[in-house]
Scaffold this motif. Structure first.
Motif, PDB file in Angstrom:
ATOM      1  N   LEU A 110       9.877   5.345  -5.223  1.00  0.00           N
ATOM      2  CA  LEU A 110      11.178   5.903  -5.591  1.00  0.00           C
ATOM      3  C   LEU A 110      11.035   6.988  -6.654  1.00  0.00           C
ATOM      4  CD1 LEU A 110      13.324   2.629  -5.696  1.00  0.00           C
ATOM      5  CD2 LEU A 110      13.271   4.369  -3.896  1.00  0.00           C
ATOM      6  N   LYS A 111      10.124   6.786  -7.592  1.00  0.00           N
ATOM      7  CA  LYS A 111       9.899   7.797  -8.629  1.00  0.00           C
ATOM      8  C   LYS A 111       9.340   9.077  -8.026  1.00  0.00           C
ATOM      9  CE  LYS A 111       7.749   8.545 -13.148  1.00  0.00           C
ATOM     10  NZ  LYS A 111       7.307   9.922 -12.809  1.00  0.00           N
ATOM     11  N   GLN A 112       8.419   8.933  -7.095  1.00  0.00           N
ATOM     12  CA  GLN A 112       7.858  10.105  -6.432  1.00  0.00           C
ATOM     13  C   GLN A 112       8.937  10.882  -5.692  1.00  0.00           C
ATOM     14  OE1 GLN A 112       4.804   8.364  -3.996  1.00  0.00           O
ATOM     15  NE2 GLN A 112       3.262   8.383  -5.625  1.00  0.00           N
ATOM     16  N   LYS A 113       9.834  10.168  -5.017  1.00  0.00           N
ATOM     17  CA  LYS A 113      10.919  10.822  -4.301  1.00  0.00           C
ATOM     18  C   LYS A 113      11.875  11.520  -5.263  1.00  0.00           C
ATOM     19  CE  LYS A 113       9.810   9.938  -0.110  1.00  0.00           C
ATOM     20  NZ  LYS A 113       9.468  11.054   0.807  1.00  0.00           N
ATOM     21  N   ALA A 114      12.164  10.872  -6.390  1.00  0.00           N
ATOM     22  CA  ALA A 114      13.055  11.471  -7.380  1.00  0.00           C
ATOM     23  C   ALA A 114      12.425  12.720  -7.987  1.00  0.00           C
ATOM     24  CB  ALA A 114      13.375  10.454  -8.472  1.00  0.00           C
ATOM     25  N   ASP A 115      11.132  12.658  -8.291  1.00  0.00           N
ATOM     26  CA  ASP A 115      10.436  13.810  -8.859  1.00  0.00           C
ATOM     27  C   ASP A 115      10.404  14.972  -7.859  1.00  0.00           C
ATOM     28  OD1 ASP A 115       9.988  12.349 -11.127  1.00  0.00           O
ATOM     29  OD2 ASP A 115       7.900  11.863 -10.659  1.00  0.00           O
ATOM     30  N   ALA A 116      10.154  14.647  -6.593  1.00  0.00           N
ATOM     31  CA  ALA A 116      10.108  15.684  -5.565  1.00  0.00           C
ATOM     32  C   ALA A 116      11.476  16.330  -5.388  1.00  0.00           C
ATOM     33  CB  ALA A 116       9.634  15.090  -4.246  1.00  0.00           C
ATOM     34  N   SER A 117      12.525  15.517  -5.460  1.00  0.00           N
ATOM     35  CA  SER A 117      13.884  16.045  -5.337  1.00  0.00           C
ATOM     36  C   SER A 117      14.215  16.953  -6.505  1.00  0.00           C
ATOM     37  CB  SER A 117      14.881  14.888  -5.251  1.00  0.00           C
ATOM     38  OG  SER A 117      16.208  15.357  -5.197  1.00  0.00           O
ATOM     39  N   LEU A 118      13.760  16.572  -7.700  1.00  0.00           N
ATOM     40  CA  LEU A 118      14.015  17.383  -8.889  1.00  0.00           C
ATOM     41  C   LEU A 118      13.323  18.735  -8.784  1.00  0.00           C
ATOM     42  CD1 LEU A 118      15.271  17.535 -11.707  1.00  0.00           C
ATOM     43  CD2 LEU A 118      13.189  16.496 -12.611  1.00  0.00           C
ATOM     44  N   VAL A 119      12.077  18.725  -8.317  1.00  0.00           N
ATOM     45  CA  VAL A 119      11.318  19.973  -8.152  1.00  0.00           C
ATOM     46  C   VAL A 119      12.002  20.868  -7.126  1.00  0.00           C
ATOM     47  CG1 VAL A 119       9.160  20.975  -7.326  1.00  0.00           C
ATOM     48  CG2 VAL A 119       9.125  18.984  -8.832  1.00  0.00           C
ATOM     49  N   SER A 120      12.460  20.252  -6.032  1.00  0.00           N
ATOM     50  CA  SER A 120      13.140  21.017  -4.975  1.00  0.00           C
ATOM     51  C   SER A 120      14.419  21.652  -5.486  1.00  0.00           C
ATOM     52  CB  SER A 120      13.439  20.098  -3.797  1.00  0.00           C
ATOM     53  OG  SER A 120      14.138  20.775  -2.787  1.00  0.00           O
ATOM     54  N   THR A 121      15.145  20.918  -6.327  1.00  0.00           N
ATOM     55  CA  THR A 121      16.401  21.432  -6.883  1.00  0.00           C
ATOM     56  C   THR A 121      16.136  22.626  -7.788  1.00  0.00           C
ATOM     57  OG1 THR A 121      17.394  19.228  -6.788  1.00  0.00           O
ATOM     58  CG2 THR A 121      18.431  20.860  -8.230  1.00  0.00           C
ATOM     59  N   LYS A 122      15.088  22.542  -8.616  1.00  0.00           N
ATOM     60  CA  LYS A 122      14.762  23.636  -9.519  1.00  0.00           C
ATOM     61  C   LYS A 122      14.341  24.892  -8.777  1.00  0.00           C
ATOM     62  CE  LYS A 122      13.413  20.798 -13.507  1.00  0.00           C
ATOM     63  NZ  LYS A 122      12.325  20.389 -14.411  1.00  0.00           N
ATOM     64  N   GLU A 123      13.662  24.697  -7.615  1.00  0.00           N
ATOM     65  CA  GLU A 123      13.208  25.845  -6.836  1.00  0.00           C
ATOM     66  C   GLU A 123      14.381  26.526  -6.151  1.00  0.00           C
ATOM     67  OE1 GLU A 123      10.307  24.256  -4.202  1.00  0.00           O
ATOM     68  OE2 GLU A 123       8.724  24.177  -5.701  1.00  0.00           O
ATOM     69  N   ILE A 127       3.378  -7.045  -5.913  1.00  0.00           N
ATOM     70  CA  ILE A 127       2.668  -5.778  -5.729  1.00  0.00           C
ATOM     71  C   ILE A 127       3.587  -4.763  -5.046  1.00  0.00           C
ATOM     72  CG2 ILE A 127       0.717  -4.667  -4.575  1.00  0.00           C
ATOM     73  CD1 ILE A 127      -0.776  -7.335  -4.796  1.00  0.00           C
ATOM     74  N   GLY A 128       4.353  -5.250  -4.060  1.00  0.00           N
ATOM     75  CA  GLY A 128       5.268  -4.373  -3.348  1.00  0.00           C
ATOM     76  C   GLY A 128       6.359  -3.809  -4.235  1.00  0.00           C
ATOM     77  N   GLN A 129       6.866  -4.611  -5.173  1.00  0.00           N
ATOM     78  CA  GLN A 129       7.896  -4.127  -6.095  1.00  0.00           C
ATOM     79  C   GLN A 129       7.358  -2.984  -6.951  1.00  0.00           C
ATOM     80  OE1 GLN A 129      10.987  -4.562  -6.427  1.00  0.00           O
ATOM     81  NE2 GLN A 129      11.520  -6.488  -5.415  1.00  0.00           N
ATOM     82  N   ILE A 130       6.125  -3.110  -7.392  1.00  0.00           N
ATOM     83  CA  ILE A 130       5.498  -2.040  -8.174  1.00  0.00           C
ATOM     84  C   ILE A 130       5.354  -0.790  -7.310  1.00  0.00           C
ATOM     85  CG2 ILE A 130       3.383  -1.334  -9.367  1.00  0.00           C
ATOM     86  CD1 ILE A 130       2.993  -4.298 -10.127  1.00  0.00           C
ATOM     87  N   GLY A 131       4.898  -0.996  -6.059  1.00  0.00           N
ATOM     88  CA  GLY A 131       4.745   0.132  -5.151  1.00  0.00           C
ATOM     89  C   GLY A 131       6.065   0.793  -4.823  1.00  0.00           C
ATOM     90  N   LEU A 132       7.120  -0.007  -4.684  1.00  0.00           N
ATOM     91  CA  LEU A 132       8.436   0.539  -4.399  1.00  0.00           C
ATOM     92  C   LEU A 132       8.923   1.417  -5.531  1.00  0.00           C
ATOM     93  CD1 LEU A 132      11.093   0.785  -2.862  1.00  0.00           C
ATOM     94  CD2 LEU A 132      11.774  -1.445  -3.801  1.00  0.00           C
ATOM     95  N   GLN A 133       8.778   0.950  -6.766  1.00  0.00           N
ATOM     96  CA  GLN A 133       9.206   1.749  -7.910  1.00  0.00           C
ATOM     97  C   GLN A 133       8.432   3.058  -7.981  1.00  0.00           C
ATOM     98  OE1 GLN A 133      11.928   0.977  -9.629  1.00  0.00           O
ATOM     99  NE2 GLN A 133      12.033  -0.781  -8.235  1.00  0.00           N
ATOM    100  N   ARG A 134       7.133   3.004  -7.671  1.00  0.00           N
ATOM    101  CA  ARG A 134       6.328   4.220  -7.653  1.00  0.00           C
ATOM    102  C   ARG A 134       6.810   5.186  -6.565  1.00  0.00           C
ATOM    103  NH1 ARG A 134       1.753   1.915  -7.699  1.00  0.00           N
ATOM    104  NH2 ARG A 134       1.451   1.778  -5.445  1.00  0.00           N
ATOM    105  N   ASN A 137       0.856  -1.181   0.000  1.00  0.00           N
ATOM    106  CA  ASN A 137       0.000   0.000   0.000  1.00  0.00           C
ATOM    107  C   ASN A 137       0.892   1.232   0.000  1.00  0.00           C
ATOM    108  OD1 ASN A 137      -2.570  -1.409   0.299  1.00  0.00           O
ATOM    109  ND2 ASN A 137      -1.904  -1.857   2.399  1.00  0.00           N
ATOM    110  N   GLN A 138       0.369   2.351  -0.443  1.00  0.00           N
ATOM    111  CA  GLN A 138       1.147   3.587  -0.422  1.00  0.00           C
ATOM    112  C   GLN A 138       1.473   3.959   1.018  1.00  0.00           C
ATOM    113  OE1 GLN A 138      -0.526   6.793  -2.642  1.00  0.00           O
ATOM    114  NE2 GLN A 138       0.820   8.345  -1.787  1.00  0.00           N
TER     115      GLN A 138
END
Length: 285
Positions: free
Chosen positions: A272-285, A263-270, A210-211
């Motif tokens: 990690l992607k969310q964390k990477a996207d959030a880090s990218l947004v933070s870097t741009k700001e 199911i957990g592997q799919i959730g894990l990849q999701r 689960n998320q």
């Protein structure tokens, strides 16, 4: 009127003592209690960091040094808390430690650290601070679904959390509900630095079936639970139901694990992607 209502907390502040307040959940709990007028005393290895992170708001906040792995000093810390001559309305054991590892790779240090933080120190501090608990005070143990359901690769952590549940339940039987309230909150994965570190250390992918819950949501549920009678709650509830089913039918977990891991592997990849996207947004700001 409920004696733990918001109005009374603001007009007559109560005293809360908590461990583990520099992590995501603990910090959020402290903020919410302060908003409601509680005076909060945090026992932490990083008092300066805690004071920088947590604003005082309506209640008063204090952090004092306490290393939960140094069991020999717990009594002196407890004495210092009792010498404040404040009745403790709320005692929250929020500190936790998990070190994923195969059973063949367990080290003495890993065993001692997880046992001390997750089980031994909550037991000792509860015993030592009980005389300072106010009538109808509330002791809350922030536990884990791993305290109900075995977790492959984290056997020590599971053992400590199973033990913590047993201690909390036994404690509740020693007092009438009118004299002392005891609650345990069993959490699935929560989006905190602890989860990120556990993931890097090879933690179970079942964390991501689960998320992960947000620390703010968990903190609100814990504070809400503190207002009522002592009980056990599971977040999310479906995880508690499944975990208890596995206790009754041990074969169920073994059968379901391959599917849950996919199911957990799919959730894990999701995740990690969310964390990477959030880090990218933070870097741009």
């Amino acid at each position: 009127m409920n004696p733990f209502s918001f109005r009374k907390r603001v007009t007559v502040p109560s005293f809360a003592v908590m461990t583990g307040g520099t992590g995501g959940i603990g910090r959020e709990i402290a903020e919410l209690l302060l908003e409601q007028g509680w005076d909060v005393l945090l026992l932490t290895r990083q008092p300066r960091k805690a004071e920088e992170q947590i604003s005082n708001k309506n209640g008063r906040f204090e952090a004092i040094f306490c290393d939960l792995t140094e069991l020999s000093v717990l009594q002196s810390v407890s004495i210092a808390v009792r010498e404040k001559n404040r009745s403790i309305g709320l005692l929250i054991h929020c500190a936790g430690n998990i070190q994923p590892e195969a059973t063949t790779e367990i080290t003495q240090q890993s065993l001692e650290e997880q046992m001390a933080i997750n089980l031994t120190s909550p037991i000792l501090m509860t015993s030592q601070l009980l005389p300072a608990l106010s009538p109808k005070g509330h002791i809350m143990f922030v536990n884990s679904i791993a305290g109900v359901m075995p977790l492959q690769g984290s056997s020590i952590y599971c053992a400590t959390k199973f033990g913590l549940r047993g201690f909390a339940r036994s404690l509740a039987l020693e007092f009438s509900p009118a004299a002392l309230r005891v609650s345990s909150i069993f959490l699935a994965a929560v989006d905190t630095r602890m989860l990120e570190q556990e993931t890097r250390d090879g933690g179970s992918v079942l964390n991501f079936v689960n998320q992960p819950l947000s620390a703010r949501y968990v903190a609100r549920m814990i504070v809400q639970t503190s207002e009522g009678a002592g009980r056990e709650i599971f977040l999310p509830r479906i995880d508690g139901i499944f975990a208890h089913a596995c206790l009754v039918m041990p074969w169920l977990l073994r059968i379901m694990t391959p599917l849950l891991e996919k199911i957990g592997q799919i959730g894990l990849q999701r995740f990690l992607k969310q964390k990477a996207d959030a880090s990218l947004v933070s870097t741009k700001e």
